[in-house]
Design a protein around this motif. Structure first.
Motif, PDB file in Angstrom:
ATOM      1  N   LEU A 306       0.828  -1.209   0.000  1.00  0.00           N
ATOM      2  CA  LEU A 306       0.000   0.000   0.000  1.00  0.00           C
ATOM      3  C   LEU A 306       0.864   1.261   0.000  1.00  0.00           C
ATOM      4  O   LEU A 306       0.540   2.246  -0.674  1.00  0.00           O
ATOM      5  CB  LEU A 306      -0.927   0.000   1.220  1.00  0.00           C
ATOM      6  N   ARG A 307       1.946   1.227   0.740  1.00  0.00           N
ATOM      7  CA  ARG A 307       2.815   2.412   0.785  1.00  0.00           C
ATOM      8  C   ARG A 307       3.549   2.607  -0.547  1.00  0.00           C
ATOM      9  O   ARG A 307       3.798   3.739  -0.953  1.00  0.00           O
ATOM     10  CB  ARG A 307       3.777   2.304   1.961  1.00  0.00           C
ATOM     11  N   VAL A 308       3.912   1.511  -1.198  1.00  0.00           N
ATOM     12  CA  VAL A 308       4.495   1.639  -2.537  1.00  0.00           C
ATOM     13  C   VAL A 308       3.472   2.252  -3.484  1.00  0.00           C
ATOM     14  O   VAL A 308       3.784   3.151  -4.269  1.00  0.00           O
ATOM     15  CB  VAL A 308       4.967   0.266  -3.054  1.00  0.00           C
ATOM     16  N   TRP A 309       2.208   1.757  -3.422  1.00  0.00           N
ATOM     17  CA  TRP A 309       1.146   2.301  -4.273  1.00  0.00           C
ATOM     18  C   TRP A 309       0.963   3.792  -4.016  1.00  0.00           C
ATOM     19  O   TRP A 309       0.776   4.575  -4.960  1.00  0.00           O
ATOM     20  CB  TRP A 309      -0.167   1.563  -4.005  1.00  0.00           C
ATOM     21  N   ALA A 310       1.000   4.208  -2.741  1.00  0.00           N
ATOM     22  CA  ALA A 310       0.777   5.611  -2.387  1.00  0.00           C
ATOM     23  C   ALA A 310       1.846   6.523  -2.985  1.00  0.00           C
ATOM     24  O   ALA A 310       1.612   7.722  -3.162  1.00  0.00           O
ATOM     25  CB  ALA A 310       0.735   5.775  -0.868  1.00  0.00           C
ATOM     26  N   GLY A 311       3.018   5.954  -3.301  1.00  0.00           N
ATOM     27  CA  GLY A 311       4.092   6.761  -3.878  1.00  0.00           C
ATOM     28  C   GLY A 311       4.125   6.737  -5.387  1.00  0.00           C
ATOM     29  O   GLY A 311       5.066   7.252  -6.001  1.00  0.00           O
ATOM     30  N   LYS A 312       3.116   6.148  -6.026  1.00  0.00           N
ATOM     31  CA  LYS A 312       3.079   6.043  -7.485  1.00  0.00           C
ATOM     32  C   LYS A 312       1.746   6.555  -8.012  1.00  0.00           C
ATOM     33  O   LYS A 312       0.783   6.676  -7.269  1.00  0.00           O
ATOM     34  CB  LYS A 312       3.284   4.583  -7.926  1.00  0.00           C
TER      35      LYS A 312
END
Length: 408
Positions: A306-312
């Motif tokens: 989820l945190r990776v998604w939030a940065g993309k």
């Protein structure tokens, strides 16, 4: 041969989850199930611009938003990469499985699907068909779909050939009811009456797993971090079974509890590990997280994804792909700040799981078992641990030293 009509159950307007959709989403769903090019497998080319031309008062953005809403609600499965749409329960709700030749055509068209997302969704649907009526072909086809076969395999053809000899002359009425396994795929297609009980719908259309989302209760109103009930698998015997209650009813109750636990965990993970989002985006994220939790994927890994998604800048449907990357290689972004943030999120989630499993009621255990700050960054998560650890320091210890140890 193109379809010249579509079946629509009059009971669709009694289905609570369908009624809760926006007017545009309802209209688009009815439009898709009545498309002449809808394959017997329920798959359709994604053509949002063409569909929008049928609605002079709607623009393309409104149609795409309705598609996302139906995808989040599990009425459809949409793959933007392969430009395919699946009406998830079309085979089951249109009762194509009752007709041997039509079922054969549906399975043949299923193997033309390119998207692995749609293939997986359809495989789960095929496993829900009543094997007593269909024979083994749908189960075999589900396995071959997931294995990547691109044409109708010989194993499926052989299974179809055994169908007629195994099918009862008249199917018992009980076999014609929708199957309600412990937890699986969607269940509402207008072609037949949707269930009036969302809890028995196996996490799909017309199910609470659409993640409209109830916020977690305040800490003062519940036991902090109480472990969720374990899901009950179909056919499994459980301890403490009540002899005065039918086993199927007990299993349904346990399944509902497991479903609710996954919903709560999805709400928590999205709230803690994603920045604030529009309501529909949050609903879509929760739906993706519920699916991942159903597969017993570790919440710590989901949190990192989820945190990776939030940065993309990616649609919510990419969350499983990002979580898969984390699972395959635990690859983190190159910059050190992002690496620390993701590592901290994973660490906090694993500590929380251990604290729940061990019933840890120390200050640190209670801190990670409790509700973590909403939309927290790495610094806030570390501050939670530092404050909890400081509370455990004995009078002779230096709290600052202990806190530094946790941060390290």
């Amino acid at each position: 041969m193109a379809r010249d009509h579509a079946r629509l159950s009059v009971h669709i307007w009694d289905d609570e989850d369908f009624v809760q959709l926006s007017a545009v989403a309802k209209l688009l769903y009815l439009q898709l199930v009545s498309q002449p090019k809808l394959a017997y497998s329920g798959v359709l080319d994604l053509a949002a611009r063409r569909w929008a031309r049928s609605h002079p008062d709607l623009d393309l953005a409104a149609v795409r938003s309705a598609l996302a809403e139906l995808d989040a609600g599990r009425f459809l499965a949409v793959d933007q990469e392969t430009e395919e749409v699946l009406v998830r329960s079309f085979i089951r709700r249109d009762e194509l499985w009752k007709q041997p030749n039509v079922l054969r055509s549906a399975l043949r068209s299923a193997f033309t699907i390119v998207s692995p997302i749609l293939r997986g969704a359809l495989a789960r649907e095929l496993r829900r068909l009543p094997v007593e009526v269909t024979g083994p072909a749908p189960m075999v086809a589900a396995r071959e779909l997931e294995a990547g076969a691109r044409t109708l395999p010989a194993s499926v053809t052989a299974a179809l050939d055994t169908r007629a000899s195994r099918r009862p002359a008249v199917a018992p009425a009980a076999l014609l009811e929708p199957v309600a396994p412990p937890f699986g795929t969607p269940s509402a297609n207008p072609s037949v009456a949707p269930s009036a009980n969302p809890s028995a719908k196996d996490g799909g259309e017309g199910s609470g797993e659409r993640e409209t989302g109830v916020s977690p209760l305040a800490l003062a109103d519940k036991e902090v971090g109480s472990p969720p009930p374990a899901p009950v698998r179909s056919g499994a015997r459980t301890r403490g079974r009540r002899p005065d209650v039918p086993e199927d009813d007990q299993r349904a109750t346990a399944t509902g509890s497991a479903r609710q636990a996954r919903q709560r965990e999805a709400v928590r993970l999205v709230s803690v590990h994603c920045p604030a989002q529009p309501r529909r985006v949050e609903q879509a994220l929760r739906g993706q997280v519920v699916e991942l939790l159903r597969e017993d994927i570790e919440p710590a890994v989901i949190a990192v994804g989820l945190r990776v998604w939030a940065g993309k800048q990616l649609p919510t449907s990419w969350v499983p792909e990002l979580v898969g990357e984390v699972m395959r290689a635990r690859t983190l972004p190159g910059d050190e700040a992002a690496r620390r943030e993701l590592a901290t999120a994973g660490t906090v989630e694993r500590m929380r799981a251990d604290a729940i499993a061990d019933d840890d009621r120390s200050p640190v255990g209670l801190a990670v078992r409790g509700e973590l700050p909403v939309h927290a960054d790495a610094a806030e998560l570390r501050a939670v641990l530092d404050a909890a650890l400081a509370a455990t320091v004995t009078p002779g210890k230096d709290a600052s030293t202990a806190g530094a140890g946790v941060a390290a």
